[in-house]
Design a protein around this motif. Structure first.
Motif, short mmCIF file in Angstrom:
data_model
loop_
_atom_site.label_atom_id
_atom_site.label_comp_id
_atom_site.label_asym_id
_atom_site.label_seq_id
_atom_site.Cartn_x
_atom_site.Cartn_y
_atom_site.Cartn_z
N SER A 1 1.99 62.83 31.85
CA SER A 1 1.88 62.35 33.04
C SER A 1 1.15 63.42 33.81
O SER A 1 0.30 63.26 34.56
CB SER A 1 3.35 62.04 33.72
OG SER A 1 3.97 61.13 33.09
N ASP B 1 0.13 54.86 32.99
CA ASP B 1 1.31 55.83 32.49
C ASP B 1 2.73 55.10 32.15
O ASP B 1 3.17 54.37 32.88
CB ASP B 1 1.52 56.91 33.62
CG ASP B 1 2.64 57.99 33.22
OD1 ASP B 1 3.02 58.04 31.86
OD2 ASP B 1 2.77 58.77 34.17
N GLU B 2 2.62 55.26 30.48
CA GLU B 2 3.91 54.34 30.16
C GLU B 2 4.15 53.01 30.83
O GLU B 2 4.97 52.53 31.42
CB GLU B 2 5.03 55.28 30.39
CG GLU B 2 4.76 56.59 29.92
CD GLU B 2 6.14 57.26 28.90
OE1 GLU B 2 6.90 56.33 28.71
OE2 GLU B 2 6.13 58.23 29.13
N GLN C 1 4.08 54.98 36.43
CA GLN C 1 5.05 54.76 35.26
C GLN C 1 6.21 53.57 35.79
O GLN C 1 6.35 52.76 35.13
CB GLN C 1 6.00 55.95 34.93
CG GLN C 1 7.09 55.80 33.79
CD GLN C 1 7.44 57.09 33.41
OE1 GLN C 1 6.54 58.06 33.42
NE2 GLN C 1 8.26 56.94 32.47
#
Ligand SMILES: Nc1ncnc2c1ncn2[C@@H]1O[C@H](COP(=O)(O)OP(=O)(O)O)[C@@H](O)[C@H]1O
Ligand SMILES: [Mg+2]
Lengths: 251, 243
Positions: free
Chosen positions: A41, A164-165, A85
């Motif tokens: 991140s 992000d994820e 995320q």
């Protein structure tokens, strides 16, 4: 093109990035892999200038991100969509307002007809029912929130998308939906993407190329075949561990 | 002390963001409404008690050598000059200050502030200016309400304990009254409002990682804005009442 050259970053005494070299060409979708807490991140945030490197350079379309003036940085950020995320949706705004805030052009943002149509369009694109626009983030499931986050990131028609994820914490069905969405955005809209993940399956499905971040460096980059054939113990360890635990919890 | 520099930078950001009128004005209205509705009851309750108790104690301590109308002077001056602004300030430091710090802190740790910036938008004009402006407008308004209700409650209480008429009370209130007293109350309210809004916004905005971070910013915001209010109280009295 996104380029990181020798990027170093410490928080206090903790070295997170220790000379990262990483290039993403236009049109590519690259999966950035790595165990949680390695700084994926942090790396992604360097690209939109949310974090500045201690040393090294971050370039997007040839511009030094860390040296941009406020206006220039805002201009650059309009070109980049960032999917956070856990969605990072604004709690106090409904889905419509959340997505609308992603419309970067001020005249279009202020144009009620345009924003209504455009928001409806991206909501449909991320496979959400039209009536979610009146809901608040707290009323949505995790998977829906992530999709709203994607809608917000793409509504301004960015050239780059940083995920992000996007699938962490989701069940396999929802993960598949998101992976499919990432694939479609890259194929249909021609967006250049970086997808941070520790879901190797998803990465294999979506990405043209993979990169593994470990110990503050990109220790390997290459195609799926190259990764599977790698003899590097860290790469093998990462791939094996991940295949044993297919549904990862959030980092 | 490093805080002072960074708070100043936040203030600079606030001035920079002010030109994005279309963004912050509607949000400031919502926020002002929140503050008004959320705090009116507690503000009126506390000021009514403060006025009532001041009058009651004045009456209790009365020896008879002083004319009754002095109670009017006492209640009005202590409510308007001191109790109204300070009590409201301290209560709102707990209410508004804590809420601002917790909201912005939560937005920080859940990456909502990063998200706003990633969209090329300014956190100052979207998050901070609406909160600060709403406080700067509404807190003085609440103090005016508190002053009025405090005085009325004082009048009522004074009449319960002393054989005093409304006319006596008003006479006493006017006898020592300077129109500057009302301004003084408002000036204080305005400075307190700045402390109640800017410090918690700063604390929330710079929250460290995790849920503990939010807790720390929230308590820190309440404590430091309360202390600043008390300091400002002394400084403003020295600067403004020494002429
Ligand atoms: N703003 C920050 N301040 C201090 N430490 C941070 C900050 N952001 C991230 N870190 C630390 O950097 C490390 C890497 O974080 P992160 O990039 O989120 O890992 P991940 O690879 O799981 O995404 C973690 O130890 C985290 O605590
Ligand atoms: Mg992460």
């Amino acid at each position: 093109m996104i380029e990181l050259r020798g990027v170093k970053k410490k928080f206090g005494e903790q070295v997170i990035l220790d000379g990262v070299d990483f290039v993403v060409q236009d049109g590519e979708t690259v999966a950035l892999l790595g165990p949680s807490g390695t700084g994926k991140s942090v790396l992604l945030k360097h690209i939109i200038g949310l974090i500045k490197p201690d040393a090294g350079q971050v370039l997007v379309d040839g511009l030094h991100v860390a040296r941009l003036k406020r206006k220039e940085l805002a201009q650059l950020r309009y070109k980049i969509g960032y999917v956070f995320q856990n969605g990072a949706l604004f709690d106090s705004d409904n889905v419509f307002e959340n997505v609308r805030l992603g419309i970067s052009d001020e005249t279009k943002y202020a144009d009620a007809d345009y924003s209504r149509d455009r928001v409806a369009q991206v909501i449909k694109l991320v496979n959400l029912p039209a009536d979610v626009i009146d809901k608040y983030p707290s009323e949505l499931s995790g998977g829906m929130r992530k999709r709203v986050g994607i809608a917000r990131a793409i509504v301004g028609e960015p050239k780059y998308l940083l995920y992000d994820e996007p699938t962490s914490g989701l069940d396999p069905v929802n993960s598949d939906i998101i992976d499919g969405l990432v694939e479609r955005l890259s194929d249909e809209l021609g967006v250049t993407g970086i997808m941070v993940t520790h879901d190797v399956r998803g990465a294999f499905r979506v990405a043209d190329r993979l990169a593994l971040l470990s110990g503050g460096k990109i220790i390997m980059q290459g195609t799926q075949e190259e990764f599977l054939a790698s003899e590097n113990p860290k790469v093998k360890e990462f791939l094996e561990r991940d295949f044993e635990t297919p549904s990862n919890a959030a980092a | 002390m490093a805080h002072v520099g960074r708070v100043s930078m936040l203030v600079v950001e606030i001035f920079r963001g002010l030109k994005e009128v279309r963004i912050w004005v509607p949000r400031a209205f919502d926020e002002a409404w929140n503050i008004g509705v959320g705090s009116l009851f507690i503000v009126l309750l506390v000021s009514a008690f403060a006025g009532g108790v001041t009058a009651y104690q004045a009456g209790y301590q009365f020896t008879g050598s002083l004319p009754y109308y002095v109670v009017g002077t006492l209640v009005v001056e202590s409510i308007v000059l001191e109790l109204g602004p300070v009590l409201v300030g301290l209560i709102l430091a707990g209410r508004i200050g804590a809420r601002y710090a917790a909201e912005l802190g939560t937005m920080r740790v859940t990456e909502q502030i990063d998200a706003l910036e990633s969209l090329g938008r300014s956190p100052a004009s979207h998050l901070i200016i609406p909160r600060v402006v709403a406080g700067l407008v509404m807190i003085p308004v609440l103090v005016v309400f508190a002053d009025i209700v405090g005085v009325l409650a004082g009048l009522w209480a004074a009449k319960q304990v002393l054989p005093l008429t409304t006319a006596d009370f008003t006479y006493g209130a006017q006898y020592f009254w300077h129109s500057f007293d009302a301004y003084y109350s408002l000036i204080k309210a305005f400075f307190f409002a700045a402390a109640i809004t800017i410090i918690p916004c700063y604390m929330g905005f710079t929250t460290g990682q995790g849920a503990e971070g939010v807790g720390r910013s929230t308590t820190g915001a309440v404590v430091s804005s309360s202390v600043i209010i008390l300091l400002l109280d002394v400084v403003l009295a020295k600067v403004l009442l020494n002429s």
